[in-house]
Scaffold this active site. Sequence first.
Site, PDB file in Angstrom:
ATOM      1  N   HIS A 131       0.724  -1.149  -0.019  1.00  0.00           N
ATOM      2  CA  HIS A 131      -0.216   0.300   0.117  1.00  0.00           C
ATOM      3  C   HIS A 131       0.641   1.148   0.237  1.00  0.00           C
ATOM      4  O   HIS A 131       2.275   1.431  -0.245  1.00  0.00           O
ATOM      5  CB  HIS A 131      -0.889   0.253   1.421  1.00  0.00           C
ATOM      6  CG  HIS A 131      -1.848  -1.510   1.290  1.00  0.00           C
ATOM      7  ND1 HIS A 131      -2.681  -1.808   0.613  1.00  0.00           N
ATOM      8  CD2 HIS A 131      -1.625  -2.322   1.429  1.00  0.00           C
ATOM      9  CE1 HIS A 131      -3.379  -3.147   0.250  1.00  0.00           C
ATOM     10  NE2 HIS A 131      -2.249  -3.095   1.159  1.00  0.00           N
ATOM     11  N   GLU A 146      -2.056   0.255   7.856  1.00  0.00           N
ATOM     12  CA  GLU A 146      -1.311  -0.569   7.461  1.00  0.00           C
ATOM     13  C   GLU A 146      -0.523  -0.465   6.554  1.00  0.00           C
ATOM     14  O   GLU A 146       0.944  -0.982   6.767  1.00  0.00           O
ATOM     15  CB  GLU A 146      -2.165  -2.120   6.539  1.00  0.00           C
ATOM     16  CG  GLU A 146      -1.543  -3.028   6.037  1.00  0.00           C
ATOM     17  CD  GLU A 146      -2.042  -3.670   5.278  1.00  0.00           C
ATOM     18  OE1 GLU A 146      -1.444  -4.613   4.754  1.00  0.00           O
ATOM     19  OE2 GLU A 146      -3.366  -3.451   4.778  1.00  0.00           O
ATOM     20  N   GLU A 176       1.262 -11.899   5.516  1.00  0.00           N
ATOM     21  CA  GLU A 176       0.624 -11.211   6.137  1.00  0.00           C
ATOM     22  C   GLU A 176       1.045 -11.241   7.995  1.00  0.00           C
ATOM     23  O   GLU A 176       0.883 -12.067   8.255  1.00  0.00           O
ATOM     24  CB  GLU A 176      -0.696 -11.733   5.672  1.00  0.00           C
ATOM     25  CG  GLU A 176      -1.141 -11.607   4.375  1.00  0.00           C
ATOM     26  CD  GLU A 176      -1.521 -10.451   3.885  1.00  0.00           C
ATOM     27  OE1 GLU A 176      -1.299  -9.785   5.021  1.00  0.00           O
ATOM     28  OE2 GLU A 176      -2.745 -10.237   3.152  1.00  0.00           O
ATOM     29  N   HIS A 221       3.043  -7.229   4.386  1.00  0.00           N
ATOM     30  CA  HIS A 221       1.396  -7.004   4.778  1.00  0.00           C
ATOM     31  C   HIS A 221       0.755  -6.820   6.233  1.00  0.00           C
ATOM     32  O   HIS A 221       1.822  -7.987   6.944  1.00  0.00           O
ATOM     33  CB  HIS A 221       0.739  -7.414   3.904  1.00  0.00           C
ATOM     34  CG  HIS A 221       0.588  -6.908   2.218  1.00  0.00           C
ATOM     35  ND1 HIS A 221      -0.061  -6.058   1.883  1.00  0.00           N
ATOM     36  CD2 HIS A 221       1.131  -6.890   1.392  1.00  0.00           C
ATOM     37  CE1 HIS A 221      -0.187  -5.479   0.545  1.00  0.00           C
ATOM     38  NE2 HIS A 221       1.979  -6.261   0.384  1.00  0.00           N
TER      39      HIS A 221
END
Length: 284
Positions: free
Chosen positions: A79, A117, A248, A172
């Site tokens: 992101h 995040e 993740e 992430h």
Amino acid sequence: MVAVRRRAVLPVVATFILLAGCQPDGQVAPAATTPVTPVAPVTTSSPTGTPSPPPPPSTSSSSAKPPSSGIVVVLDPGHNGANAKNPAEINRLVPAGRGQTKACNTTGTSTNAGYPEHAFTFDVAKRVGAELEANGIKVVYTRDNDSGVGPCVDKRAEIGNAANATAVVSIHGDGSNSAGAHGFHVETSSPPLNAEQGAPTTKLATVLRDGIRAKGFTTANYIGQNGLFPRPDLGGLNLSTRPAALIECGNMRDAADAATMSSADGRQRYADAIAAAIETYVGA
């Protein structure tokens, strides 16, 4: 190849892409995971409002060992900080592999207290990079700040491919609202679309899983199996022609995971685990 060891005498260089965060392609997460929803950019402060320390200095520090082997590690923090303010750009469709198109990027998720995040992934990636460069490993990032837009998932994959990376690793944080959902998992493109997505990627994902677990982190109890989650729908992984995996690191909606991910000490623990696993993979 001589195995790389933390603070080893002989410098080694490695190639990776860290593909970081929650549902990086704009995908609705699998059944146990909620879709990523746009949130306004948030400053990198802790849930209590106390500013977190800045990321460690760039790996260009004069104390870092000079690269010697030509290996490159590409770190991909998921992101970006301005994605939420630029919906037209991040919703633009781009190639995602397997004949699909997906949104360029997404805003990412956040903890219930508002820690985003994108800030988590960038901080962890810089910490990982600092450790790798200190051991003579050249590091390339898919983004160099946390205030921009994108890059799109196809561009992130392209960066790793162009670098002829030994591995691609994306960082992430997940955003599941399932009660009790916690822990980390590692995602890969499956079924593989090229030879590098086969055995090399499987080995990379396994080494990352084992290395992170060895540092005291628990594998996810709500998604994947034993900390691994092969899937066909992530463009950044599908388009990679290098070994690629996405971590993740935890569920940002879980109180315990969020507490670790929101603290500077917790992010350093993640960085130590990821950097050590990368060095193991490169030296294996």
